[in-house]
Design a protein around this motif. Structure first.
Motif, mmCIF file in Angstrom:
data_model
loop_
_atom_site.group_PDB
_atom_site.id
_atom_site.type_symbol
_atom_site.label_atom_id
_atom_site.label_comp_id
_atom_site.label_asym_id
_atom_site.label_seq_id
_atom_site.Cartn_x
_atom_site.Cartn_y
_atom_site.Cartn_z
ATOM 1 N N THR A 334 -6.804 -1.103 5.453
ATOM 2 C CA THR A 334 -6.072 -0.490 5.135
ATOM 3 C C THR A 334 -5.171 -0.150 6.854
ATOM 4 O O THR A 334 -6.557 0.251 7.687
ATOM 5 C CB THR A 334 -6.648 0.589 5.610
ATOM 6 N N PRO A 335 -4.376 -0.328 6.492
ATOM 7 C CA PRO A 335 -2.950 0.064 7.705
ATOM 8 C C PRO A 335 -3.126 1.246 8.296
ATOM 9 O O PRO A 335 -3.174 2.064 7.634
ATOM 10 C CB PRO A 335 -1.894 -0.422 7.045
ATOM 11 N N SER A 336 -3.126 1.151 9.839
ATOM 12 C CA SER A 336 -3.697 2.990 10.284
ATOM 13 C C SER A 336 -2.714 2.361 11.609
ATOM 14 O O SER A 336 -2.120 1.708 12.566
ATOM 15 C CB SER A 336 -4.364 2.892 10.665
ATOM 16 N N GLY A 337 -1.590 3.625 11.877
ATOM 17 C CA GLY A 337 -1.063 3.650 13.265
ATOM 18 C C GLY A 337 0.010 2.788 12.903
ATOM 19 O O GLY A 337 0.975 2.266 14.109
ATOM 20 N N LEU A 338 0.726 2.100 12.007
ATOM 21 C CA LEU A 338 2.055 1.390 12.126
ATOM 22 C C LEU A 338 3.325 2.379 12.539
ATOM 23 O O LEU A 338 3.610 3.478 11.979
ATOM 24 C CB LEU A 338 1.727 1.426 10.552
ATOM 25 N N TYR A 346 5.486 -3.601 5.513
ATOM 26 C CA TYR A 346 4.048 -3.446 4.523
ATOM 27 C C TYR A 346 4.408 -3.177 2.959
ATOM 28 O O TYR A 346 3.265 -3.663 2.406
ATOM 29 C CB TYR A 346 3.096 -2.820 5.212
ATOM 30 N N SER A 347 4.987 -1.842 2.913
ATOM 31 C CA SER A 347 5.227 -1.194 1.476
ATOM 32 C C SER A 347 5.891 -2.658 0.373
ATOM 33 O O SER A 347 5.503 -2.448 -0.597
ATOM 34 C CB SER A 347 5.363 0.205 1.693
ATOM 35 N N MET A 348 6.740 -3.139 1.197
ATOM 36 C CA MET A 348 8.008 -3.980 0.446
ATOM 37 C C MET A 348 6.619 -5.195 0.246
ATOM 38 O O MET A 348 6.606 -6.070 -1.155
ATOM 39 C CB MET A 348 8.236 -4.814 1.840
ATOM 40 N N ILE A 349 5.706 -5.826 1.052
ATOM 41 C CA ILE A 349 5.060 -6.685 0.954
ATOM 42 C C ILE A 349 3.280 -6.157 -0.375
ATOM 43 O O ILE A 349 3.497 -6.924 -1.163
ATOM 44 C CB ILE A 349 4.398 -7.189 2.150
ATOM 45 N N ALA A 350 3.378 -5.022 -0.581
ATOM 46 C CA ALA A 350 2.216 -4.381 -1.526
ATOM 47 C C ALA A 350 2.754 -3.784 -2.683
ATOM 48 O O ALA A 350 2.215 -4.346 -3.533
ATOM 49 C CB ALA A 350 1.515 -3.117 -0.277
ATOM 50 N N GLY A 351 4.158 -3.636 -2.454
ATOM 51 C CA GLY A 351 4.419 -3.054 -4.032
ATOM 52 C C GLY A 351 4.534 -4.576 -4.996
ATOM 53 O O GLY A 351 4.851 -4.525 -5.764
ATOM 54 N N ARG A 352 5.186 -5.764 -4.122
ATOM 55 C CA ARG A 352 5.742 -6.812 -4.742
ATOM 56 C C ARG A 352 4.343 -7.235 -5.311
ATOM 57 O O ARG A 352 4.486 -8.261 -6.264
ATOM 58 C CB ARG A 352 6.254 -8.031 -3.479
ATOM 59 N N MET A 353 3.057 -7.419 -4.954
ATOM 60 C CA MET A 353 2.168 -8.008 -4.991
ATOM 61 C C MET A 353 1.967 -6.973 -6.605
ATOM 62 O O MET A 353 0.969 -7.601 -7.916
ATOM 63 C CB MET A 353 0.628 -7.447 -3.835
ATOM 64 N N LEU A 354 2.018 -5.751 -6.360
ATOM 65 C CA LEU A 354 1.686 -4.645 -7.733
ATOM 66 C C LEU A 354 2.891 -4.879 -8.728
ATOM 67 O O LEU A 354 2.401 -5.336 -9.828
ATOM 68 C CB LEU A 354 1.980 -3.290 -7.544
#
Length: 645
Positions: A334-338, A346-354
């Motif tokens: 879980t990312p923190s302090g980005l 990170y959201s782009m990579i996570a969204g693409r996985m979904l």
């Protein structure tokens, strides 16, 4: 570590007769940095090497844990060679920094000798780039009678692509064409249909339109409905991520790579410098747990929960299509302090996985053809039946048909018929995204056969180096950014004009190199054979370039407003005083406008420019005159004499 500088192979002032310079053998040096006294050895790198050397001295065996790729193997090989280590090595080959990946990798260490061909291919590539880049740049500088030129195996074909696109765009002559736009009434509402055929002249279109207006009705010739299935997009590789980041949030390719590298080093994503968009069956088993880590992300929580217990889409799972690394995925940490930029990527990579592991999207396409006065018209529309992967970024709504129900042979009253004018448009100027795509798919430049297949697989450069090539062209002042677009500078166009028909700008050369390097990796070609080919090639390019006779107009000069000497030269992007103690600098770009030589000279001479047109942030055009004040800042005077806020 780096290959030795030209000074180590016979001095920096190489004459025409001594070209090409082909070191045998190459020497390795510690990284050097620019200082006030010139280039000096980086003290930090020296300290690191001393520590590593001390550790190697007492080691019985070493585990190589550099990046799992050709360049990673080269880095390790150079270290061992420079420090004189000749002991046993084993290889850790992983593409993720999760605890599980590291543990499993340590359990399956392989002998370092198994990767010798990978090291030899990397070494051959690095030395070939040195030979071609150094000798070609020096040969062109000698032919031009001045230095400042930089040529290279990848950067020069890339520059040629940018210049060619710019010139095609600049010299494009649009062709006007005309369509008829038919308006019919259905259920009390007006609906528009475009003519299938285009008209070359306005007179021809007007004549056809007049005939349509005299007709009272149009008849529905056909109504065709088809269901289309859209598989979700594949997972990201580095190039696809850079393209999307440039299109969506305006990141340059280099900035995207830097942010992705930070996320990787923090353990939040897998190895970013990958050219694969697939994962293997082993990683697919971990995907449910990786996706479940997104439950705490409010943006993706609903979508993550909707996938629980479902059979995930496997279209991005294929062991046969894996390269050195699998596609980009999150690690489950879980990312923190980005930073905002890190979070966005990170959201782009996570969204693409979904998206990639979600169900297909199913939509219905409706195509309707009308006929009126012997002329055919059509319209198309879509309605989504099952959102599937598209629901990740789209809120599903109750579907409202974009086109009402039409029936074949139905008669519709004609309301009007207008003429719509259109023009052909050129291919757009390259952006980071479109250039990366063109570099990746450069096979359109090549002939059929071996070269085309090699470039299809490799393209120009590698996913890890393409961003650096773009930044190198910008840094060399061959290319400049205007917003998102990449424009060649006058210097870049000059170089393109010189080398466009030369071997150094030939995409097929890169194709042959990449093909042969792959053969070295597989053990099908000796590195020495490739080295000999490159030596012959280097001699050929040098002989081509040194025979050129170039005439260049002198760059404009003027007195420096700061130090008073005749030392200011006008370059493509700046006016600069060549006296380093003075350091005067004036940029050509002001409020989005590139100033001409005449306008720059007026500013440098303390004079005011004529009124120039500018565009403000909301797109409104205004006129203003420019002048440089006593502090060498540009002051603005508006045409209506309003004071500048």
């Amino acid at each position: 570590m780096a290959l030795g500088s030209p000074a180590e192979y016979g001095g920096e002032n190489i004459s025409r007769e001594k070209l090409p310079v082909i070191p045998d053998p190459f020497t390795l040096t510690v990284r050097r940095i620019r200082t006030a006294n010139g280039y000096e050895t980086d003290p930090t790198a020296s300290k690191q090497l001393a520590v590593i050397g001390e550790l190697l001295t007492g080691a019985d065996e070493v585990i190589t844990a550099t990046d799992a790729a050709r360049e990673g193997e080269l880095i390790a090989g150079y270290l061992y060679e420079y420090l004189g280590y000749k002991g046993a090595t084993r290889r850790l080959w992983i593409s993720s920094l999760t605890h599980k990946a590291i543990t499993e990798g340590l359990d399956r260490l392989q002998p370092g000798s198994d990767y010798e061909n990978l090291y030899l291919a990397g070494k051959a590539r690095r030395e070939a780039d040195w030979k071609v880049g150094y000798n070609a740049s020096l040969a062109l500088g000698i032919a031009a009678g001045r230095g400042g030129y930089s040529l290279g195996r990848v950067q020069t074909p890339t520059l040629a692509m940018i210049c060619r696109r710019y010139l095609e765009n600049r010299d494009f002559i649009p062709v006007t064409h005309y369509n008829l736009c038919l308006s019919v009434i259905k259920s009390g509402k007006e609906h528009l249909f475009l003519s299938v055929d285009k008209y070359r002249s306005k007179e021809e279109a007007m004549a056809a339109g007049n005939g349509i207006r005299e007709s009272a009705t149009a008849v529905v010739e056909s109504v065709k409905k088809t269901l289309e299935t859209e598989q979700p997009p594949l997972l990201y590789d580095l190039t696809a991520l850079q393209c999307d980041a440039n299109n969506r949030i305006g990141f340059t390719a280099q900035h995207t790579l830097s942010i992705a590298q930070m996320l990787y080093e923090k353990g939040y994503i897998s190895y970013p410098r990958t050219g694969s968009r697939y994962i293997g069956d082993d990683l697919f088993l971990e995907v449910p747990s990786l996706l479940s880590s997104l439950k705490s992300d409010p943006r993706f929580a609903r979508h993550t929960e909707s996938l629980e217990g479902k059979t995930l889409n496997r279209h991005t799972v294929d062991d046969a299509k894996l390269t050195d690394h699998h596609a980009l995925v999150i690690t489950g940490n879980t990312p923190s302090g980005l930073t905002p930029d890190e979070q966005a990527l990170y959201s782009m990579i996570a969204g693409r996985m979904l998206e990639a592991f979600s169900e297909r999207c199913i939509r219905e396409k409706t195509c309707i053809h009308l006929k009126c006065n012997g002329i055919y018209f059509k319209t198309e529309g879509y309605s989504i039946k099952e959102y599937g992967w598209r629901s990740i970024y789209t809120i599903p709504e109750k579907e409202t048909p974009s086109i009402p129900e039409f029936k074949e042979n139905e008669l519709l009253p004609v309301s009007d018929c207008l003429i719509r004018e259109g023009k052909t448009v050129p291919k757009p100027i390259f952006t980071d995204a479109s250039l990366l795509s063109a570099m990746e798919n450069a096979d359109w430049e090549t002939k059929e056969g071996m070269e085309k297949e090699a470039v299809r697989k490799c393209g120009l450069g590698t996913p890890a180096t393409r961003a650096g090539i773009i930044e190198l062209l910008v840094g060399r002042q061959y290319v400049e950014r205007r917003g998102k677009n990449l424009f060649p500078t006058p210097k870049g166009l000059e170089v393109y004009g010189i080398v466009k028909d030369r071997l150094i700008a030939d995409v097929q050369m890169t194709a042959r190199w990449e093909y042969n390097l792959q053969e070295i990796e597989k053990g099908n070609m000796k590195a020495a054979v490739f080295d000999g080919m490159i030596d012959d090639y280097t001699r050929q390019i040098v002989s081509e370039l040194v025979c050129l006779r170039l005439e260049h107009p002198e760059l404009p000069h003027c007195k420096c407003p700061k130090c008073g000497k005749e030392t200011v030269t006008l370059y493509g992007k700046v006016a600069r005083c060549c006296d380093t103690e003075c350091g005067f600098l004036l940029y050509r770009s002001f409020k989005g406008r590139i100033l001409t030589d005449d306008q720059m000279l007026r500013l440098l001479q303390g004079k005011r420019t004529s009124y120039l047109k500018f565009t403000n942030r909301i797109g409104k055009i205004y006129e203003a005159s420019l002048k440089m004040d006593d502090c060498f800042r540009i002051c603005v005077k508006f045409k209506d004499n309003r004071p500048k806020k």
